[in-house]
Design a protein around this motif. Structure first.
Motif, PDB file in Angstrom:
ATOM      1  N   PHE A   1      12.579  -0.782   0.569  1.00 20.60           N
ATOM      2  CA  PHE A   1      12.692  -0.413  -0.853  1.00 20.60           C
ATOM      3  C   PHE A   1      11.346  -0.497  -1.574  1.00 20.60           C
ATOM      4  O   PHE A   1      11.047   0.289  -2.456  1.00 20.60           O
ATOM      5  N   LEU A   2      10.496  -1.432  -1.127  1.00 21.97           N
ATOM      6  CA  LEU A   2       9.179  -1.552  -1.757  1.00 21.97           C
ATOM      7  C   LEU A   2       8.236  -0.472  -1.237  1.00 21.97           C
ATOM      8  O   LEU A   2       7.430   0.077  -1.981  1.00 21.97           O
ATOM      9  N   ALA A   3       8.355  -0.177   0.056  1.00 22.54           N
ATOM     10  CA  ALA A   3       7.508   0.849   0.658  1.00 22.54           C
ATOM     11  C   ALA A   3       7.758   2.200  -0.023  1.00 22.54           C
ATOM     12  O   ALA A   3       6.814   2.928  -0.352  1.00 22.54           O
ATOM     13  N   ARG A   4       9.033   2.497  -0.268  1.00 22.28           N
ATOM     14  CA  ARG A   4       9.391   3.767  -0.933  1.00 22.28           C
ATOM     15  C   ARG A   4       8.784   3.823  -2.320  1.00 22.28           C
ATOM     16  O   ARG A   4       8.180   4.817  -2.727  1.00 22.28           O
ATOM     17  N   SER A   5       8.931   2.720  -3.044  1.00 26.42           N
ATOM     18  CA  SER A   5       8.437   2.671  -4.413  1.00 26.42           C
ATOM     19  C   SER A   5       6.905   2.762  -4.432  1.00 26.42           C
ATOM     20  O   SER A   5       6.316   3.436  -5.283  1.00 26.42           O
TER      21      SER A   5
ATOM     22  N   ALA B   1       5.049   4.219  -2.174  1.00 22.98           N
ATOM     23  CA  ALA B   1       4.654   5.572  -1.740  1.00 22.98           C
ATOM     24  C   ALA B   1       4.646   6.504  -2.948  1.00 22.98           C
ATOM     25  O   ALA B   1       3.757   7.340  -3.100  1.00 22.98           O
ATOM     26  N   ARG B   2       5.623   6.295  -3.842  1.00 24.81           N
ATOM     27  CA  ARG B   2       5.715   7.145  -5.044  1.00 24.81           C
ATOM     28  C   ARG B   2       4.603   6.819  -6.030  1.00 24.81           C
ATOM     29  O   ARG B   2       4.021   7.703  -6.642  1.00 24.81           O
TER      30      ARG B   2
ATOM     31  N   THR C   1       0.847  -1.203   0.000  1.00 21.78           N
ATOM     32  CA  THR C   1       0.000   0.000   0.000  1.00 21.78           C
ATOM     33  C   THR C   1       0.880   1.249   0.000  1.00 21.78           C
ATOM     34  O   THR C   1       2.080   1.185   0.293  1.00 21.78           O
ATOM     35  N   GLN C   2       0.254   2.366  -0.314  1.00 22.29           N
ATOM     36  CA  GLN C   2       0.969   3.644  -0.347  1.00 22.29           C
ATOM     37  C   GLN C   2       1.583   3.946   1.030  1.00 22.29           C
ATOM     38  O   GLN C   2       2.593   4.628   1.143  1.00 22.29           O
TER      39      GLN C   2
END
Ligand code: ATP
Length: 361
Positions: A266-270, A272-273, A249-250
Protein backbone atom coordinates in the motif's frame (compact mmCIF):
# COMPACT_ATOMS: atom_id res chain seq x y z
CA UNK A 1 -26.15 -2.57 35.38
CA UNK A 2 -26.57 0.18 32.83
CA UNK A 3 -24.78 1.57 29.83
CA UNK A 4 -23.28 5.06 29.74
CA UNK A 5 -23.69 7.27 26.72
CA UNK A 6 -21.63 10.45 26.55
CA UNK A 7 -22.30 12.83 23.69
CA UNK A 8 -20.35 15.92 22.62
CA UNK A 9 -19.16 16.95 26.09
CA UNK A 10 -17.48 20.32 26.22
CA UNK A 11 -16.19 21.86 29.41
CA UNK A 12 -14.17 24.99 30.09
CA UNK A 13 -13.25 25.94 33.64
CA UNK A 14 -13.93 29.49 34.81
CA UNK A 15 -10.97 31.73 34.10
CA UNK A 16 -9.61 29.43 31.38
CA UNK A 17 -10.10 29.60 27.64
CA UNK A 18 -8.91 26.05 27.05
CA UNK A 19 -11.42 23.25 26.68
CA UNK A 20 -10.76 20.68 29.45
CA UNK A 21 -12.89 18.28 27.41
CA UNK A 22 -13.41 19.10 23.77
CA UNK A 23 -16.45 17.47 22.23
CA UNK A 24 -15.96 14.06 23.83
CA UNK A 25 -18.37 11.27 22.85
CA UNK A 26 -18.06 7.81 24.33
CA UNK A 27 -20.35 4.82 24.78
CA UNK A 28 -19.67 2.35 27.57
CA UNK A 29 -21.65 -0.88 27.24
CA UNK A 30 -23.48 -2.58 30.12
CA UNK A 31 -20.95 -4.42 32.27
CA UNK A 32 -17.98 -3.07 30.35
CA UNK A 33 -14.72 -2.00 32.03
CA UNK A 34 -13.67 1.17 30.25
CA UNK A 35 -10.41 2.90 31.12
CA UNK A 36 -9.70 6.57 30.43
CA UNK A 37 -5.96 6.83 29.93
CA UNK A 38 -3.79 9.80 29.15
CA UNK A 39 -1.07 12.14 30.38
CA UNK A 40 -1.61 14.65 33.16
CA UNK A 41 -4.04 17.43 32.24
CA UNK A 42 -5.67 15.66 29.26
CA UNK A 43 -9.15 15.87 30.80
CA UNK A 44 -9.71 12.40 32.28
CA UNK A 45 -10.81 13.54 35.72
CA UNK A 46 -12.95 16.32 34.26
CA UNK A 47 -14.80 13.76 32.15
CA UNK A 48 -15.26 11.40 35.10
CA UNK A 49 -16.48 14.20 37.37
CA UNK A 50 -19.13 15.12 34.82
CA UNK A 51 -20.32 11.51 34.65
CA UNK A 52 -20.36 11.51 38.47
CA UNK A 53 -22.37 14.73 38.64
CA UNK A 54 -19.64 16.55 40.55
CA UNK A 55 -19.30 18.96 37.62
CA UNK A 56 -21.53 19.94 34.72
CA UNK A 57 -20.67 20.36 31.05
CA UNK A 58 -21.05 23.55 29.03
CA UNK A 59 -22.41 21.49 26.15
CA UNK A 60 -23.31 17.87 25.48
CA UNK A 61 -25.19 15.18 27.36
CA UNK A 62 -24.69 12.11 29.53
CA UNK A 63 -27.18 9.30 29.89
CA UNK A 64 -26.99 6.27 32.14
CA UNK A 65 -29.24 3.33 31.34
CA UNK A 66 -31.04 5.46 28.74
CA UNK A 67 -31.87 8.20 31.27
CA UNK A 68 -30.53 11.72 30.72
CA UNK A 69 -28.53 12.54 33.86
CA UNK A 70 -26.50 15.49 32.52
CA UNK A 71 -27.65 17.95 35.17
CA UNK A 72 -28.73 15.57 37.95
CA UNK A 73 -26.85 15.62 41.28
CA UNK A 74 -24.64 12.58 42.05
CA UNK A 75 -27.14 10.92 44.42
CA UNK A 76 -29.75 10.72 41.66
CA UNK A 77 -27.52 8.84 39.21
CA UNK A 78 -27.32 5.42 40.88
CA UNK A 79 -23.56 5.27 40.73
CA UNK A 80 -20.80 4.78 43.23
CA UNK A 81 -17.34 6.20 43.08
CA UNK A 82 -13.83 5.82 44.36
CA UNK A 83 -12.01 9.09 43.95
CA UNK A 84 -8.46 9.77 44.99
CA UNK A 85 -9.71 12.69 47.04
CA UNK A 86 -12.63 10.68 48.41
CA UNK A 87 -10.77 9.74 51.57
CA UNK A 88 -12.22 7.39 54.16
CA UNK A 89 -13.62 8.97 57.34
CA UNK A 90 -10.78 8.93 59.90
CA UNK A 91 -13.00 8.90 63.00
CA UNK A 92 -15.16 5.97 61.95
CA UNK A 93 -14.27 2.32 62.15
CA UNK A 94 -13.73 0.36 58.94
CA UNK A 95 -17.13 -1.30 59.42
CA UNK A 96 -18.91 2.07 59.59
CA UNK A 97 -16.90 3.44 56.70
CA UNK A 98 -17.90 0.55 54.45
CA UNK A 99 -21.57 0.74 55.44
CA UNK A 100 -21.80 4.52 55.29
CA UNK A 101 -23.62 4.79 51.96
CA UNK A 102 -26.05 2.06 52.97
CA UNK A 103 -26.95 3.92 56.19
CA UNK A 104 -27.62 7.02 54.08
CA UNK A 105 -29.85 4.91 51.85
CA UNK A 106 -31.68 3.65 54.96
CA UNK A 107 -30.96 0.01 54.14
CA UNK A 108 -32.30 -2.31 56.93
CA UNK A 109 -29.71 -3.25 59.55
CA UNK A 110 -29.45 -7.01 58.83
CA UNK A 111 -29.06 -6.42 55.09
CA UNK A 112 -26.46 -3.74 55.79
CA UNK A 113 -24.45 -6.08 58.01
CA UNK A 114 -24.57 -8.83 55.41
CA UNK A 115 -23.32 -6.52 52.70
CA UNK A 116 -20.52 -5.08 54.80
CA UNK A 117 -19.39 -8.62 55.71
CA UNK A 118 -19.51 -9.63 52.04
CA UNK A 119 -17.45 -6.63 50.86
CA UNK A 120 -14.97 -7.01 53.72
CA UNK A 121 -14.49 -10.66 52.82
CA UNK A 122 -14.03 -9.86 49.12
CA UNK A 123 -11.41 -7.22 49.89
CA UNK A 124 -9.77 -9.17 52.70
CA UNK A 125 -10.70 -6.59 55.28
CA UNK A 126 -12.60 -8.84 57.72
CA UNK A 127 -9.83 -8.81 60.38
CA UNK A 128 -9.78 -5.01 60.32
CA UNK A 129 -13.48 -4.20 60.60
CA UNK A 130 -13.13 -2.74 64.09
CA UNK A 131 -10.02 -0.73 63.39
CA UNK A 132 -9.83 2.97 62.58
CA UNK A 133 -8.31 4.07 59.23
CA UNK A 134 -5.17 5.37 61.02
CA UNK A 135 -4.48 1.78 62.12
CA UNK A 136 -4.42 0.51 58.53
CA UNK A 137 -1.80 0.46 55.81
CA UNK A 138 -2.28 2.67 52.75
CA UNK A 139 -3.35 -0.32 50.70
CA UNK A 140 -5.89 -1.41 53.30
CA UNK A 141 -7.32 2.11 53.46
CA UNK A 142 -7.68 2.15 49.70
CA UNK A 143 -9.47 -1.20 49.89
CA UNK A 144 -11.89 0.32 52.39
CA UNK A 145 -12.71 3.04 49.83
CA UNK A 146 -13.35 0.35 47.20
CA UNK A 147 -15.45 -1.71 49.62
CA UNK A 148 -17.56 1.34 50.43
CA UNK A 149 -18.24 1.79 46.71
CA UNK A 150 -19.06 -1.82 45.84
CA UNK A 151 -21.61 -2.41 48.63
CA UNK A 152 -23.87 0.15 46.99
CA UNK A 153 -25.03 -2.16 44.19
CA UNK A 154 -24.89 0.82 41.87
CA UNK A 155 -25.46 0.55 38.13
CA UNK A 156 -22.17 2.26 37.46
CA UNK A 157 -18.82 2.26 39.23
CA UNK A 158 -16.52 5.27 38.73
CA UNK A 159 -12.90 5.13 39.85
CA UNK A 160 -10.24 7.83 39.64
CA UNK A 161 -6.73 6.47 40.16
CA UNK A 162 -7.83 4.17 43.02
CA UNK A 163 -4.42 2.49 43.18
CA UNK A 164 -2.36 5.67 43.12
CA UNK A 165 -1.32 5.63 46.79
CA UNK A 166 -0.01 2.08 46.73
CA UNK A 167 3.60 1.05 46.38
CA UNK A 168 4.54 -0.94 43.28
CA UNK A 169 4.10 -4.39 44.79
CA UNK A 170 0.76 -3.68 46.47
CA UNK A 171 -0.43 -2.03 43.30
CA UNK A 172 0.27 -5.18 41.33
CA UNK A 173 -1.58 -7.33 43.86
CA UNK A 174 -4.52 -5.03 44.23
CA UNK A 175 -4.83 -4.56 40.47
CA UNK A 176 -5.54 -8.25 39.99
CA UNK A 177 -7.87 -8.25 43.00
CA UNK A 178 -9.80 -5.32 41.63
CA UNK A 179 -10.16 -6.99 38.25
CA UNK A 180 -11.57 -10.10 39.89
CA UNK A 181 -14.01 -8.10 42.02
CA UNK A 182 -15.32 -6.02 39.14
CA UNK A 183 -15.73 -9.16 37.05
CA UNK A 184 -17.76 -10.73 39.85
CA UNK A 185 -19.91 -7.63 40.25
CA UNK A 186 -20.37 -7.17 36.53
CA UNK A 187 -20.80 -3.41 37.01
CA UNK A 188 -20.33 -0.94 34.21
CA UNK A 189 -17.03 0.68 35.15
CA UNK A 190 -15.34 3.89 34.10
CA UNK A 191 -11.81 4.03 35.45
CA UNK A 192 -9.26 6.83 35.19
CA UNK A 193 -5.52 6.28 35.20
CA UNK A 194 -2.37 7.69 33.69
CA UNK A 195 -0.67 4.31 34.16
CA UNK A 196 -0.74 2.52 30.84
CA UNK A 197 0.09 -0.90 32.31
CA UNK A 198 -2.90 -0.59 34.63
CA UNK A 199 -5.06 0.44 31.68
CA UNK A 200 -3.92 -2.50 29.58
CA UNK A 201 -4.40 -5.04 32.34
CA UNK A 202 -7.81 -3.92 33.56
CA UNK A 203 -9.77 -2.68 30.59
CA UNK A 204 -12.15 -4.30 28.16
CA UNK A 205 -11.61 -1.17 26.11
CA UNK A 206 -9.38 1.82 26.64
CA UNK A 207 -9.97 5.43 25.60
CA UNK A 208 -6.62 7.19 25.19
CA UNK A 209 -7.07 10.91 25.75
CA UNK A 210 -5.00 13.83 24.54
CA UNK A 211 -5.74 17.51 25.11
CA UNK A 212 -9.40 17.06 26.00
CA UNK A 213 -10.16 14.64 23.19
CA UNK A 214 -10.17 10.89 22.63
CA UNK A 215 -7.17 10.05 20.46
CA UNK A 216 -8.05 6.35 20.18
CA UNK A 217 -10.69 4.01 21.52
CA UNK A 218 -10.32 0.26 21.34
CA UNK A 219 -9.33 -3.08 22.81
CA UNK A 220 -6.07 -2.59 24.75
CA UNK A 221 -4.12 -4.98 22.51
CA UNK A 222 -5.34 -3.24 19.36
CA UNK A 223 -4.36 0.13 20.77
CA UNK A 224 -0.95 -1.29 21.68
CA UNK A 225 -0.30 -2.99 18.36
CA UNK A 226 -2.02 -0.56 16.05
CA UNK A 227 -1.80 2.92 17.55
CA UNK A 228 -3.94 5.41 15.60
CA UNK A 229 -1.23 8.03 15.72
CA UNK A 230 2.26 8.70 16.95
CA UNK A 231 1.06 10.13 20.26
CA UNK A 232 -0.73 6.89 21.18
CA UNK A 233 2.24 4.72 20.10
CA UNK A 234 4.54 6.90 22.17
CA UNK A 235 2.27 6.86 25.21
CA UNK A 236 1.31 3.19 25.39
CA UNK A 237 3.97 0.63 26.12
CA UNK A 238 7.10 0.61 28.21
CA UNK A 239 9.40 1.41 26.55
CA UNK A 240 7.32 3.46 24.14
CA UNK A 241 7.24 2.55 20.45
CA UNK A 242 10.44 3.43 18.55
CA UNK A 243 10.06 5.96 15.75
CA UNK A 244 12.50 6.22 12.87
CA UNK A 245 12.53 8.61 9.96
CA UNK A 246 12.26 6.76 6.69
CA UNK A 247 11.31 7.10 3.06
CA UNK A 248 9.55 4.97 0.50
CA UNK A 249 11.11 5.46 -2.93
CA UNK A 250 9.14 5.72 -6.15
CA UNK A 251 10.41 2.23 -6.94
CA UNK A 252 8.87 0.80 -3.75
CA UNK A 253 11.91 0.45 -1.51
CA UNK A 254 11.70 1.41 2.16
CA UNK A 255 14.81 3.32 3.19
CA UNK A 256 15.49 3.45 6.91
CA UNK A 257 18.75 4.21 8.67
CA UNK A 258 20.64 4.29 5.39
CA UNK A 259 19.50 0.82 4.41
CA UNK A 260 16.89 -0.44 2.04
CA UNK A 261 14.17 -3.12 2.27
CA UNK A 262 10.94 -3.73 0.39
CA UNK A 263 8.06 -1.44 1.42
CA UNK A 264 4.57 -2.87 1.97
CA UNK A 265 2.30 -2.82 -1.10
CA UNK A 266 0.00 0.00 0.00
CA UNK A 267 2.92 2.35 0.65
CA UNK A 268 4.75 1.35 -2.51
CA UNK A 269 1.65 2.16 -4.58
CA UNK A 270 1.23 5.51 -2.90
CA UNK A 271 4.95 6.35 -3.29
CA UNK A 272 4.85 5.37 -6.99
CA UNK A 273 2.06 7.91 -7.52
CA UNK A 274 3.64 10.71 -5.51
CA UNK A 275 7.24 10.18 -6.65
CA UNK A 276 8.47 9.06 -3.20
CA UNK A 277 7.00 9.32 0.28
CA UNK A 278 8.58 10.35 3.58
CA UNK A 279 7.27 8.14 6.41
CA UNK A 280 7.72 7.69 10.14
CA UNK A 281 8.46 4.04 10.89
CA UNK A 282 7.15 2.76 14.23
CA UNK A 283 8.36 -0.48 15.79
CA UNK A 284 8.22 -1.81 19.34
CA UNK A 285 11.35 -2.89 21.19
CA UNK A 286 10.20 -6.51 21.40
CA UNK A 287 9.69 -6.72 17.65
CA UNK A 288 13.36 -6.16 16.85
CA UNK A 289 15.76 -9.11 16.88
CA UNK A 290 19.49 -9.20 17.30
CA UNK A 291 21.61 -11.01 14.72
CA UNK A 292 25.26 -11.16 13.75
CA UNK A 293 26.35 -8.04 11.96
CA UNK A 294 26.39 -8.52 8.19
CA UNK A 295 23.57 -11.10 8.13
CA UNK A 296 21.59 -10.37 4.95
CA UNK A 297 18.42 -8.35 5.61
CA UNK A 298 19.67 -6.85 8.88
CA UNK A 299 20.49 -3.24 9.74
CA UNK A 300 23.94 -2.35 11.11
CA UNK A 301 23.75 -0.94 14.62
CA UNK A 302 25.83 -0.33 17.73
CA UNK A 303 24.73 -1.20 21.27
CA UNK A 304 25.12 1.82 23.58
CA UNK A 305 23.53 0.74 26.86
CA UNK A 306 22.62 -2.69 28.25
CA UNK A 307 19.94 -2.79 30.99
CA UNK A 308 19.17 -6.23 32.46
CA UNK A 309 15.55 -6.17 33.71
CA UNK A 310 15.42 -9.75 34.96
CA UNK A 311 12.66 -11.05 32.67
CA UNK A 312 14.37 -9.47 29.62
CA UNK A 313 17.25 -7.18 28.73
CA UNK A 314 16.67 -3.72 27.32
CA UNK A 315 19.22 -2.32 24.89
CA UNK A 316 19.69 1.26 23.79
CA UNK A 317 21.03 1.04 20.27
CA UNK A 318 22.41 3.54 17.77
CA UNK A 319 21.00 2.91 14.34
CA UNK A 320 22.59 5.21 11.76
CA UNK A 321 22.47 8.19 14.13
CA UNK A 322 18.96 7.47 15.48
CA UNK A 323 18.56 5.97 18.97
CA UNK A 324 16.12 3.12 19.55
CA UNK A 325 15.27 0.55 22.23
CA UNK A 326 15.53 -3.16 21.60
CA UNK A 327 14.28 -5.82 24.00
CA UNK A 328 16.04 -9.18 23.96
CA UNK A 329 15.81 -12.32 26.10
CA UNK A 330 17.74 -12.09 29.35
CA UNK A 331 19.85 -15.03 28.19
CA UNK A 332 21.32 -12.98 25.32
CA UNK A 333 24.87 -11.89 26.12
CA UNK A 334 25.74 -8.54 24.63
CA UNK A 335 27.86 -5.62 25.80
CA UNK A 336 27.86 -1.89 25.24
CA UNK A 337 29.94 -0.85 22.25
CA UNK A 338 29.22 -4.12 20.46
CA UNK A 339 28.33 -3.94 16.78
CA UNK A 340 25.24 -5.94 15.94
CA UNK A 341 22.73 -6.61 13.18
CA UNK A 342 19.03 -5.77 13.77
CA UNK A 343 16.13 -7.52 12.11
CA UNK A 344 12.69 -5.87 12.27
CA UNK A 345 9.65 -8.12 12.40
CA UNK A 346 8.13 -6.82 9.15
CA UNK A 347 4.56 -7.64 10.22
CA UNK A 348 4.93 -5.53 13.36
CA UNK A 349 6.12 -2.37 11.64
CA UNK A 350 3.64 0.54 11.70
CA UNK A 351 3.84 3.60 9.45
CA UNK A 352 2.86 7.16 10.31
CA UNK A 353 2.41 10.29 8.24
CA UNK A 354 5.34 12.62 8.94
CA UNK A 355 3.07 15.70 8.96
CA UNK A 356 -0.26 14.64 10.47
CA UNK A 357 1.41 11.93 12.64
CA UNK A 358 -1.57 9.69 11.87
CA UNK A 359 -1.14 5.97 11.27
CA UNK A 360 -1.02 4.94 7.60
CA UNK A 361 -2.95 1.84 6.58
P1 ATP B 1 -4.27 14.32 35.98
O1 ATP B 1 -3.88 12.97 35.48
O2 ATP B 1 -3.09 15.21 36.24
O3 ATP B 1 -5.26 14.28 37.13
P2 ATP B 1 -6.40 14.82 34.06
O4 ATP B 1 -6.20 14.18 32.74
O5 ATP B 1 -7.33 14.16 35.00
O6 ATP B 1 -5.01 15.08 34.75
P3 ATP B 1 -8.04 17.17 34.39
O7 ATP B 1 -7.86 17.23 35.87
O8 ATP B 1 -9.33 16.72 33.86
O9 ATP B 1 -6.89 16.29 33.72
O10 ATP B 1 -7.69 18.61 33.79
C1 ATP B 1 -7.93 18.95 32.44
C2 ATP B 1 -7.58 20.43 32.25
O11 ATP B 1 -8.46 21.24 33.02
C3 ATP B 1 -6.18 20.79 32.70
O12 ATP B 1 -5.65 21.72 31.79
C4 ATP B 1 -6.39 21.40 34.07
O13 ATP B 1 -5.38 22.36 34.34
C5 ATP B 1 -7.75 22.05 33.93
N1 ATP B 1 -8.48 22.04 35.21
C6 ATP B 1 -8.83 20.96 35.94
N2 ATP B 1 -9.52 21.31 37.04
C7 ATP B 1 -9.63 22.66 37.01
C8 ATP B 1 -10.26 23.63 37.86
N3 ATP B 1 -10.92 23.28 38.96
N4 ATP B 1 -10.14 24.94 37.50
C9 ATP B 1 -9.49 25.31 36.38
N5 ATP B 1 -8.89 24.45 35.52
C10 ATP B 1 -8.96 23.14 35.83
Amino acid sequence: MADISIKGLKKTYPGSTELATNNVSLDVAEGEFMVLLGPSGCGKTTLLRMVAGLDFPDEGSISIGGRDVTYLPPQDRNLSMVFQSYAVFPHRKVRTNIGFGLVMKKVPRDELEKKVAWAADLLQLTPYLDRYPAQLSGGQRQRVAVARAIVMDADVLLMDEPLSNLDALLRLDFRAELKKIVQQLGSTTLYVTHDQVEAMSLSDRVAVMKKGQIAQLGHPITVYEEPADRFVGGFIGSPPMNFLEGRVTQQGALEVAGQSTAAPEFLARSAARSGGLPVMVGIRAENIYLEDRGTPGTLDATVEVVEPLGHATLLTVDLGGQTIKVQVASTVRVSSGEKVGLRFDQAAIRFFDTETQLGLT
